[in-house]
Design a protein around this motif. Structure first.
Motif, mmCIF file in Angstrom:
data_model
loop_
_atom_site.group_PDB
_atom_site.id
_atom_site.type_symbol
_atom_site.label_atom_id
_atom_site.label_comp_id
_atom_site.label_asym_id
_atom_site.label_seq_id
_atom_site.Cartn_x
_atom_site.Cartn_y
_atom_site.Cartn_z
ATOM 1 N N THR A 37 33.519 46.891 31.969
ATOM 2 C CA THR A 37 33.351 46.330 33.330
ATOM 3 C C THR A 37 34.506 46.237 33.970
ATOM 4 N N ILE A 38 34.212 46.598 35.626
ATOM 5 C CA ILE A 38 35.441 46.413 36.341
ATOM 6 C C ILE A 38 34.956 45.908 37.742
ATOM 7 N N ASP A 39 36.097 45.454 38.494
ATOM 8 C CA ASP A 39 35.920 45.011 39.731
ATOM 9 C C ASP A 39 37.003 45.517 40.715
ATOM 10 N N VAL A 40 36.759 46.175 41.690
ATOM 11 C CA VAL A 40 37.575 47.041 42.444
ATOM 12 C C VAL A 40 37.556 46.512 44.040
ATOM 13 N N GLY A 41 38.585 46.208 44.668
ATOM 14 C CA GLY A 41 38.483 45.961 46.091
ATOM 15 C C GLY A 41 39.101 44.641 46.581
ATOM 16 N N SER A 42 39.500 43.848 45.507
ATOM 17 C CA SER A 42 40.224 42.576 46.297
ATOM 18 C C SER A 42 41.543 42.700 46.752
ATOM 19 N N PHE A 43 42.298 42.244 47.591
ATOM 20 C CA PHE A 43 43.495 42.468 48.103
ATOM 21 C C PHE A 43 44.503 41.973 47.421
ATOM 22 N N GLY A 44 45.815 42.732 47.412
ATOM 23 C CA GLY A 44 46.887 42.481 46.428
ATOM 24 C C GLY A 44 47.588 41.109 46.854
ATOM 25 N N ARG A 45 47.195 40.517 47.999
ATOM 26 C CA ARG A 45 47.925 39.170 48.288
ATOM 27 C C ARG A 45 47.121 38.179 47.505
ATOM 28 N N GLU A 46 45.963 38.472 46.916
ATOM 29 C CA GLU A 46 45.214 37.438 45.998
ATOM 30 C C GLU A 46 45.694 37.302 44.708
ATOM 31 N N GLY A 47 45.956 36.224 44.083
ATOM 32 C CA GLY A 47 46.400 36.238 42.577
ATOM 33 C C GLY A 47 45.126 36.688 41.845
#
Length: 102
Positions: A37-47
């Motif tokens: 499974t994958i999740d793509v799209g959160s921003f790099g500034r989030e931990g």
């Protein structure tokens, strides 16, 4: 593959010093490097841990609905243990999440 920038007035991006945008890919692979499974799209500034907690993958792992195989007996032992994923220091310990010693 190029990723096109959306209209900056509609998205809250954080631009790094090198003028690139940081997007996180969170993935779970098996022992044969097959993506589960994958999740793509959160921003790099989030931990990483914050991203994990808000993803469907993370929620399902933590609430027990992810679909891990049944607990199994370790070879050569009588101990029955759950299947686990290995995470780095950003991830909290859980029945199905462990961290290697450093």
């Amino acid at each position: 593959m190029p990723i096109f920038l959306p209209d900056p007035s509609t998205v809250d991006f954080k631009i790094k010093a090198n003028d690139y945008f940081s997007i996180v890919l969170l993935a779970l692979v098996d022992a044969n490097y097959k993506f589960i499974t994958i999740d793509v799209g959160s921003f790099g500034r989030e931990g990483d841990s914050g991203i994990f907690l808000k993803t469907t993958m993370g929620k399902n792992i933590l609430n027990g609905t992810f679909g891990f195989p049944e607990d199994a007996q370790l070879p050569g032992s009588e101990k029955i243990l759950p299947h686990v994923i290995i995470g780095d220091e950003a991830f909290r310990l859980h029945t199905h999440i462990m961290k290697p010693y450093t």
